[in-house]
Design a protein around this motif. Sequence first.
Motif, PDB file in Angstrom:
ATOM      1  N   ASP A   1       0.815  -1.029   0.002  1.00 52.93           N
ATOM      2  CA  ASP A   1      -0.047   0.027  -0.083  1.00 52.93           C
ATOM      3  C   ASP A   1       0.739   1.164   0.063  1.00 52.93           C
ATOM      4  O   ASP A   1       0.146   2.399  -0.531  1.00 52.93           O
ATOM      5  N   LEU A   2       2.204   1.109   0.433  1.00 51.11           N
ATOM      6  CA  LEU A   2       3.191   2.135   0.221  1.00 51.11           C
ATOM      7  C   LEU A   2       3.800   2.402  -0.912  1.00 51.11           C
ATOM      8  O   LEU A   2       4.097   3.512  -1.434  1.00 51.11           O
ATOM      9  N   HIS A   3       3.960   1.451  -1.643  1.00 52.06           N
ATOM     10  CA  HIS A   3       4.478   1.582  -3.197  1.00 52.06           C
ATOM     11  C   HIS A   3       3.869   0.173  -3.824  1.00 52.06           C
ATOM     12  O   HIS A   3       4.266  -1.065  -3.545  1.00 52.06           O
ATOM     13  N   GLU A   4       3.616   0.362  -5.069  1.00 56.11           N
ATOM     14  CA  GLU A   4       3.105  -1.035  -5.909  1.00 56.11           C
ATOM     15  C   GLU A   4       4.180  -2.018  -6.211  1.00 56.11           C
ATOM     16  O   GLU A   4       3.622  -3.271  -6.386  1.00 56.11           O
ATOM     17  N   ALA A   5       5.334  -1.625  -5.992  1.00 51.35           N
ATOM     18  CA  ALA A   5       6.414  -2.256  -6.207  1.00 51.35           C
ATOM     19  C   ALA A   5       6.843  -3.504  -5.433  1.00 51.35           C
ATOM     20  O   ALA A   5       7.609  -4.478  -5.522  1.00 51.35           O
ATOM     21  N   TYR A   6       6.237  -3.253  -4.027  1.00 50.88           N
ATOM     22  CA  TYR A   6       6.788  -4.194  -2.959  1.00 50.88           C
ATOM     23  C   TYR A   6       6.142  -5.602  -3.147  1.00 50.88           C
ATOM     24  O   TYR A   6       4.767  -5.467  -3.725  1.00 50.88           O
ATOM     25  N   ARG A   7       6.297  -6.803  -2.869  1.00 56.49           N
ATOM     26  CA  ARG A   7       5.998  -8.016  -3.017  1.00 56.49           C
ATOM     27  C   ARG A   7       6.456  -8.918  -1.833  1.00 56.49           C
ATOM     28  O   ARG A   7       7.589  -8.509  -1.425  1.00 56.49           O
TER      29      ARG A   7
END
Length: 216
Positions: A144-150
């Motif tokens: 939710d902070l950055h879409e690249a996190y997984r």
Amino acid sequence: MTLIKRAPLIAAGAVLLSALFAAQPAAAHPFGPPSTARIGADGSRVTLAWLPAEDDWVALGRSVGAFGDPSAGADTTLTGEQKLARSAGVRDYLLARIGVTQAGRPCAAELAPLERLLAEGARFSFACAEPVVEVDVRIEALSDLHEAYRTVLTAETPAAPARTMLTASSGTRRLRFDPSAAGGVPLVVPAVALVAALGTLAAFLVRRRRQVGAGA
């Protein structure tokens, strides 16, 4: 401009670049290695440990104000890990973004103390209503902070899929655990099988004894 005169400018530029690069890891890490998570099932309980990198914990803590502002009187004697562990905002964030549901019903979540979060991660226990076979696992922390996190999720007890990735666009995955490995098969089943086997053995011994007696 001579090289000697330019030297102070070059040195100043190097210091500025160093400061800029030093500030980059927390912002750039979403494009680095993913966070990891381990999950297991035993009876009606699911355990899950979520392990992000240290700078990802920093990003999470900043997003919920866990570190405070030293200029405003925030405690400067605690380490960053201690501030994260004591932050109600961090716990609320984790409980809101990591969960397990069974047949559409949330499994009751319990988050262990975060004292060793850098080494052990955030450790959850989920109590489900029924023995665990098929559950939906949701991990939306950081994405939710950055879409690249997984997050790469790995099953520690046999499950399908054994490994999967959760992302900002797909933060929930369905896992099906092996019922016998997860303790989901009622103990009465092996008991019935044992009784049947003993009955067969007893019948065989009776017939064998009668045959021996008739031969005598």
